[in-house]
Structure formats: C-alpha cells, structure tokens
Design an enzyme around this catalytic site. Structure first.
Site, PDB file in Angstrom:
ATOM      1  N   THR A 185       0.857  -1.237   0.038  1.00 57.26           N
ATOM      2  CA  THR A 185      -0.180  -0.031  -0.037  1.00 57.26           C
ATOM      3  C   THR A 185       0.952   1.054  -0.042  1.00 57.26           C
ATOM      4  O   THR A 185       2.118   1.096   0.325  1.00 57.26           O
ATOM      5  CB  THR A 185      -1.021  -0.079   1.253  1.00 57.26           C
ATOM      6  N   GLU A 330      -5.711  -3.931  -1.793  1.00 55.14           N
ATOM      7  CA  GLU A 330      -6.239  -4.840  -0.942  1.00 55.14           C
ATOM      8  C   GLU A 330      -7.368  -5.534  -1.706  1.00 55.14           C
ATOM      9  O   GLU A 330      -7.619  -6.591  -1.246  1.00 55.14           O
ATOM     10  CB  GLU A 330      -6.771  -4.365   0.651  1.00 55.14           C
ATOM     11  N   LYS A 439     -15.242  16.464  11.474  1.00 53.40           N
ATOM     12  CA  LYS A 439     -16.524  16.499  12.517  1.00 53.40           C
ATOM     13  C   LYS A 439     -16.352  17.955  12.952  1.00 53.40           C
ATOM     14  O   LYS A 439     -15.545  18.263  13.562  1.00 53.40           O
ATOM     15  CB  LYS A 439     -16.302  15.513  13.592  1.00 53.40           C
ATOM     16  N   TRP A 444     -20.990  16.032  10.323  1.00 54.33           N
ATOM     17  CA  TRP A 444     -20.087  15.527   9.399  1.00 54.33           C
ATOM     18  C   TRP A 444     -20.005  16.512   8.456  1.00 54.33           C
ATOM     19  O   TRP A 444     -21.046  16.886   7.981  1.00 54.33           O
ATOM     20  CB  TRP A 444     -20.293  14.199   9.171  1.00 54.33           C
TER      21      TRP A 444
HETATM   22  P1  AMP Z   1      -4.990   2.598  -2.977  1.00 54.04           P
HETATM   23  O1  AMP Z   1      -4.919   1.309  -2.202  1.00 54.04           O
HETATM   24  O2  AMP Z   1      -3.979   3.536  -3.053  1.00 54.04           O
HETATM   25  O3  AMP Z   1      -5.473   2.354  -4.571  1.00 54.04           O
HETATM   26  O4  AMP Z   1      -6.079   3.443  -2.187  1.00 54.04           O
HETATM   27  C1  AMP Z   1      -7.435   2.660  -2.140  1.00 54.04           C
HETATM   28  C2  AMP Z   1      -8.240   3.949  -1.350  1.00 54.04           C
HETATM   29  O5  AMP Z   1      -8.716   5.024  -2.427  1.00 54.04           O
HETATM   30  C3  AMP Z   1      -9.747   3.586  -0.993  1.00 54.04           C
HETATM   31  O6  AMP Z   1      -9.699   2.914  -0.007  1.00 54.04           O
HETATM   32  C4  AMP Z   1     -10.630   5.003  -1.358  1.00 54.04           C
HETATM   33  O7  AMP Z   1     -10.325   5.641  -0.265  1.00 54.04           O
HETATM   34  C5  AMP Z   1      -9.801   5.609  -2.542  1.00 54.04           C
HETATM   35  N1  AMP Z   1     -10.793   5.250  -3.654  1.00 54.04           N
HETATM   36  C6  AMP Z   1     -10.506   4.525  -4.444  1.00 54.04           C
HETATM   37  N2  AMP Z   1     -11.243   4.814  -5.554  1.00 54.04           N
HETATM   38  C7  AMP Z   1     -12.156   5.702  -5.170  1.00 54.04           C
HETATM   39  C8  AMP Z   1     -13.267   6.304  -5.809  1.00 54.04           C
HETATM   40  N3  AMP Z   1     -13.810   5.857  -6.950  1.00 54.04           N
HETATM   41  N4  AMP Z   1     -13.930   7.343  -4.845  1.00 54.04           N
HETATM   42  C9  AMP Z   1     -13.569   7.627  -3.869  1.00 54.04           C
HETATM   43  N5  AMP Z   1     -12.226   7.171  -3.241  1.00 54.04           N
HETATM   44  C10 AMP Z   1     -11.691   6.025  -4.114  1.00 54.04           C
END
Ligand code: AMP
Length: 572
Positions: A185, A330, A439, A444
């Site tokens: 990640t 993930e 918050k 929110w």
């Molecule tokens: P990563 O593992 O770096 O791809 O990050 C994953 C995170 O990106 C997710 O848990 C979301 O918080 C964010 N994310 C991915 N796709 C979207 C989307 N279409 N809209 C909002 N957040 C997103």
C-alpha cells in the site's frame, strides 16, 4: 457429492500461453516520446521464457521474490508474465516511495533480484547499497554500467542477459492459491503494508475486468494503462488484456498531459485508466489545444473520488465517457464500477455514474456502524464499508507472524476505512475516508462533497479539503485550491459560489491557494502533507493562506502570509 469437473488450476502461465499463441499478433507498445517500441504477444511469450531461464540461472526458484522498479513498458510486462508463471513472486515496487520506504518494502518482501529501468537509476542507485536481500539487479532500457554495483551485488543488462537463453520455457503447474505477485500500500500512515495476490485471485479478477459491466476488455481493444504497474496491478489491465487478446499501450515515463495526448494521437487507444488528477491535467491540455479523443470508447477513473464536473466535461466537450471505479490495493483492485442500471440515460443515469459504482457478484459488501452492527443497504445509512471476496486480501504480508495491520480485518471481512452508503440495488456511494471526514460542531462534513462542488468552478484546476482542529467546533474544513493560469485568488467569491451547494455551516472560512495540490506516490491528493503544511510543520512551497473570517466579519484577508496566522479562530 463431488462434481465431475476437471480440477485445472487457474494459473497466470495459462494467460501467457494463450495470449502468445492464440493472440500472437496482438501487441504491447511502449511510448518513447516520439513513437512506440512494439512487441507482439508472440515475442512477449518468447521474452518471458528467456527471462524465466535467466532468473532460474540467477537462483530464483518457487516462491522467491523478484522486484520491479519500472515504468509501464514492454519489459515490465515481460516480468509480469515470466515471474509468476515460473512460480516466483513479482513484487512491483512503487518508484515514488521515499528512499527509506523503498528499502523497507524491498527488505520486507526479501526481494533477491530487482529489475530496474535505466531511467530510474538516479532514484535506485542511492537505495541499492541499503538493500539487504538483493543479489542481482537487471537494468532494462539503457546502460547497466550506469548503476554502480555494491559488494555482493551483480548488475546485468536485460537484453544481453535474455539473449543467452531460448525462447521457450516449461512453465510448471502451480497451486492456484500460491503467491503470484505482491504490492505494498502507498503507506500514507505508518509503514507500507504488503498484499500478496495469488494466481487464482489474479485470474478471477481478470475475468471480472473483462466483463461488459466492468472494463469490457476484448480482442481488438487497445488498452492504455496510465495507472502505474506498481499500483495495484495497474488495476488488472495487463492480465485482462492477455486474457482477452487485447493490445496494451504503455506510456513509460511520459505521464504529463501533453506527452499523453501525443501518445493517444499516435496510438488511438480504445480504453484508458488513470486517477482523476491525471484526467484533470489532460482535460486542461485538450481544452487548450483540442484533439480528437473519440477513439476512447471509455476511460475508467478511480483511486479517488471522480469530480462529476470532470465527467461532464470529458463527455460533453470530447465525447469520452468516464466510468468511475472504486477499489484498493487490498482488493486487487476492482471493487465496484459505476455503469448505470439498464434502461436509464441522461441525468437519471448520471446520478448512478457519479457513485463509486455497483458491486460485482464476487465481492460482498456491508456497512458497519460505530457500534459494530451492520447497517441497512438503503442508500441512506452511513457506515464503514467492509468487503470480502476471492480477490480481496485476508491479511497483510507478515513474514515474522507480526500480524501487521490486523485491525483492518473483522470476522473475515476487510475494513476498508471508507465511509459511505450502499443502495438496495448495490451502488456504493462514498462519503469520505474515515480519517478525512470532518467532524464540526457534532455534524459530519464530507471533504469529498466540498471538493466536488469546488471543482465545478471554472477557475479551479484542483481543490483538496482537509479538516483541522478548531477550539469551538472541534474541526473545521480548510480548502487548498490550485487556480487555473491567470486567475487571481478570491476566496470570497469561491465561498459565495459554494453557498447554494452545501449547508451554510459547512462553508469553509479557511482557504489557501497553491500552485498545485500535493500528491501521494500514486497521484492522489496528499492531505497528510496539507495538514502538516497547515500546522506549520512543513513549509508550503508556494501556498498563500487566506482567512475569510476575522472577528466574525467576512473579509478578504488584508495580508498574504506563508503560514496561517489565526489557525485557532473559529467561524462566527
Ligand atoms: P489504494 O490502495 O492506494 O488504491 O487506495 C485505495 C483507496 O482509494 C480506497 O480505500 C478509497 O479511499 C480510495 N478510492 C479508490 N477509488 C475511489 C473512488 N472511486 N472514490 C473515492 N475514493 C476512492
């Protein structure tokens, strides 16, 4: 009763075998800045075989990790094929991590060989002497002599090494549940955490990607993978392309809007995928210098919330539909894609398309409230999203049984850290990341809603909203906006623009204008950096802070300053 079906393991070697024979004339094409270097899938099969021989000769066996430190290009695809197919594990290292994080992930994964693009030697060379497990480095696309080899490490040149071996390899039959690839990640908080994909998970994920209501990948497509191959399998594009016999177009290091547009003019991709910030830049460039983009049947945009305005602009001005997708490292990463329900069009369809998407059959999703109880899927109840499925990780890679990140899992479900709603017909709408939601006065505020509303303003190129502590309200939102060229900051006007779009108490009174919103290693808004800049722990490169509220009177700040001067002032 057992079935009568054959128990044929799902293996990435079968994708390589299939693509390199049945779709032998499909191609992967890597942009060089002026033209593409082309490899047919027949040649891809041969090169993958040679790389498998070479890695075997370097001592790589089943389960050993081979790192890549590369752009999206032909050689990276060869590694994507060869390493898992031979039973080893491909570790795609994020080239944009901090040097200490590169060391951490390479040591943690215990990579024994790393394949490095020559253009990345300036980034990799200082890190190499710190790597404890790497014994061989293979330099692709340039001069291997440019990489100084520390004691105990041998440096090879990719083409010279591969040329020594035959173009066929007897790929083994593997347990479909064995590790094929791993990805860490992006590590915005704490150390990056490793996710290990299996042959089975990647295979099933590729089938999902090929379905019509996902990416609809098919033979004849030209898939432009802008999303890096070190970020969640390039969202599954490489293996899905092999499965469908679609061609791939790779941008290598040419990731700025103008070179991407030159690449698209030359290669006419039918499909593309990247995070919203990339498309934002492409939009500005193509608006300024129009170019036909209708060769794109669709582009998938995800990784962060897609501003509805971006979707409208691409569709109305350039005839390109944007499909929003939600996923995580993930989740391999496809978790949801926002195609509208059958029979809807126009604004009714658009209301669905701006959600994070519809959850596919293989992914189960639930919402959980603060007290741990499951919430209804009624499109209204807001809770933390938890998912499970055959391409969702069950844990983080913890070689010493340290149980890394164990709190991200509950009863076999992955806690995503995303907060939102799910409708009865399976559409996910995210309100925010749990850690980004603001918050204020017991209510929110969604930073994403404010960002989307702001990015609909024609003067704003990009805008990030983040929460900061506030004595009276607990937290208040701060806007960091990058304006389009030649526009003068006017927080008052922008606030007025927001006033009929969000509740009055949500209107931000703290604004900063920046030349560019800081981004994470995978191109998302980096709110951690913004918070640090705001707190004065990090100097904002060119930020100018404005306080709209002063002693309860709405004014434009009389003075620009490089740091907030009244960070504790609350709105009246
Ligand atoms: P990563 O593992 O770096 O791809 O990050 C994953 C995170 O990106 C997710 O848990 C979301 O918080 C964010 N994310 C991915 N796709 C979207 C989307 N279409 N809209 C909002 N957040 C997103």
């Amino acid at each position: 009763m057992p079935s009568t079906m054959q128990d044929e393991p799902l293996s990435l070697a079968t994708l390589l075998r299939y693509a390199s024979t049945v779709h032998a004339d499909a191609t992967v094409r890597t942009w060089t800045g002026t033209e593409s270097r082309v490899l047919t899938y027949r040649e891809l099969g041969e090169q993958a075989a040679r790389l498998a021989h070479a890695l075997t000769a370097l001592g790589i066996g089943r389960g050993d990790r081979v790192g890549t430190f590369m752009w999206n290009n032909n050689e990276h695809l060869i590694a994507y094929c060869a390493v898992p197919a031979m039973g080893a594990v491909l570790h795609t290292i994020n080239i944009r991590l901090f040097p200490e994080q590169i060391t951490y992930v390479t040591d943690h994964a215990a990579d024994r060989v790393v394949i490095v693009d020559a253009s990345l030697i300036p980034v990799f060379a200082p890190v190499l002497p710190t790597l404890r497990t790497v014994r061989h480095v293979i330099v692709a696309n340039g001069d291997a002599a440019a990489l100084p080899a520390p004691e105990g490490v041998t440096v090879h040149e990719f083409d010279t090494l591969l040329a020594q071996y035959p173009g066929t390899f007897d790929f083994p039959v593997l347990d479909e549940r064995s590790a094929a690839a791993m990805c860490y990640t992006s590590g915005t908080t704490g150390d990056p955490k490793g996710v290990v994909y299996s042959h089975r998970s990647n295979w099933l994920h590729s089938m999902q990607a090929c379905t019509t209501d996902a990416m609809g990948v098919r033979a004849g497509d030209r898939m432009l993978a802008i999303v890096p191959m070190f970020h969640a399998n390039a969202w599954g594009l490489p293996y899905a392309a092999l499965m469908a016999g679609a061609s791939l177009v790779m941008p290598d290091r040419f990731l700025q809007p103008e070179p991407l547009l030159a690449l698209m003019a030359a290669e006419q991709p039918s499909f593309a995928a990247a995070v919203p910030t990339v498309w934002n830049g492409v939009l500005t460039a193509v608006d300024a210098k129009p170019q036909d983009l209708t060769h794109l049947r669709a582009v998938v945009v995800g990784g962060a919330a897609v501003p509805p305005q971006l979707m409208r602009a691409f569709e109305e001005r350039h005839g390109v539909p944007i499909i929003q997708a939600w996923g995580m490292t993930e989740t391999s990463p496809l978790g949801a894609l926002a195609w509208p329900p059958a029979g809807l069009d126009g604004e009714a369809a658009f209301a669905y398309r701006i959600t994070q998407g519809r959850i596919p059959a293989a992914v189960q999703a639930r919402l959980v409230g603060d007290d741990g109880t499951e919430l209804p899927r009624d499109g209204k109840a807001v809770g933390e999203l938890e998912v499970r499925g055959p391409w969702v990780t069950a844990s983080y890679y913890s070689p010493d049984a340290a149980g890394i990140g164990a709190d991200a899992f509950r009863d076999g479900w992955l806690r995503t850290g995303d907060v939102g709603t799910i409708s009865a017909d399976g559409y996910l709408t995210l309100v925010d990341r749990a850690k980004d939601i603001i918050k204020s006065g017991g209510e929110w505020i969604s930073s994403v809603d404010l960002e989307n509303a702001l990015m609909a303003h024609p003067d704003i190129a990009e805008a990030a909203v983040f929460g900061v502590p506030d004595e009276k309200w607990d937290e208040r939102p701060v806007v960091a906006a990058a304006l389009r060229a030649g526009v003068e900051p006017d927080a008052g006007a922008l606030r007025a623009f927001l006033s009929d779009k969000v509740a009055k108490w949500q209107l931000p009174e703290r604004w900063t204008f920046v030349s560019e919103v800081p981004k994470t290693s995978v191109g998302k808004f980096d709110k951690k950096v913004l918070r640090k800049q705001y707190a004065g722990d990090m100097s904002p490169p060119s930020a100018r802070w404005i306080w709209l509220w002063h002693s309860g009177v709405r004014t434009r700040s009389p003075a620009w300053s490089t740091r907030p001067t009244c960070a504790r002032r609350s709105p009246s």
